[in-house]
Design an enzyme around this catalytic site. Sequence first.
Site, PDB file in Angstrom:
ATOM      1  N   GLU A  47       0.826  -1.212   0.000  1.00  0.00           N
ATOM      2  CA  GLU A  47       0.000   0.000   0.000  1.00  0.00           C
ATOM      3  C   GLU A  47       0.859   1.260   0.000  1.00  0.00           C
ATOM      4  O   GLU A  47       0.588   2.205  -0.731  1.00  0.00           O
ATOM      5  CB  GLU A  47      -0.927   0.019   1.211  1.00  0.00           C
ATOM      6  CG  GLU A  47      -1.820   1.242   1.243  1.00  0.00           C
ATOM      7  CD  GLU A  47      -2.760   1.278   2.433  1.00  0.00           C
ATOM      8  OE1 GLU A  47      -3.626   2.164   2.437  1.00  0.00           O
ATOM      9  OE2 GLU A  47      -2.633   0.445   3.348  1.00  0.00           O
ATOM     10  N   HIS A  48       1.894   1.291   0.807  1.00  0.00           N
ATOM     11  CA  HIS A  48       2.694   2.503   0.974  1.00  0.00           C
ATOM     12  C   HIS A  48       4.088   2.384   0.371  1.00  0.00           C
ATOM     13  O   HIS A  48       4.994   3.100   0.769  1.00  0.00           O
ATOM     14  CB  HIS A  48       2.814   2.839   2.461  1.00  0.00           C
ATOM     15  CG  HIS A  48       1.506   3.132   3.092  1.00  0.00           C
ATOM     16  ND1 HIS A  48       0.888   2.246   3.935  1.00  0.00           N
ATOM     17  CD2 HIS A  48       0.668   4.193   2.981  1.00  0.00           C
ATOM     18  CE1 HIS A  48      -0.264   2.764   4.344  1.00  0.00           C
ATOM     19  NE2 HIS A  48      -0.421   3.937   3.772  1.00  0.00           N
ATOM     20  N   SER A  49       4.261   1.479  -0.563  1.00  0.00           N
ATOM     21  CA  SER A  49       5.564   1.305  -1.188  1.00  0.00           C
ATOM     22  C   SER A  49       5.379   1.198  -2.698  1.00  0.00           C
ATOM     23  O   SER A  49       4.271   0.973  -3.182  1.00  0.00           O
ATOM     24  CB  SER A  49       6.248   0.046  -0.646  1.00  0.00           C
ATOM     25  OG  SER A  49       5.634  -1.107  -1.182  1.00  0.00           O
TER      26      SER A  49
END
Length: 85
Positions: A47-49
């Site tokens: 999600e955050h990479s």
Amino acid sequence: QRPLELKTHLQNDPQFRAYGAFLMSGCPLLAELLGRAGYDFLVLDLEHSPADVPQAIGMLQATAAAQTPALIRVAQNRPELIKNA
């Protein structure tokens, strides 16, 4: 711990404590390094990479080589993303 052992402990032992790390990279080398660092599990954060599902395959292979269970955090709560992961 093996993945099934981790799941069993989490389901059956309310006193069980596990320590994990979030991996926000698509690099299998870092996944194996963190896997060998002594964590009980790793979370492959899609999600955050910048990592995606094809990169997660290499990271899962690396965590398996390090004998560390891995969980995948998908980018969105969508059934097709969960199925792919």
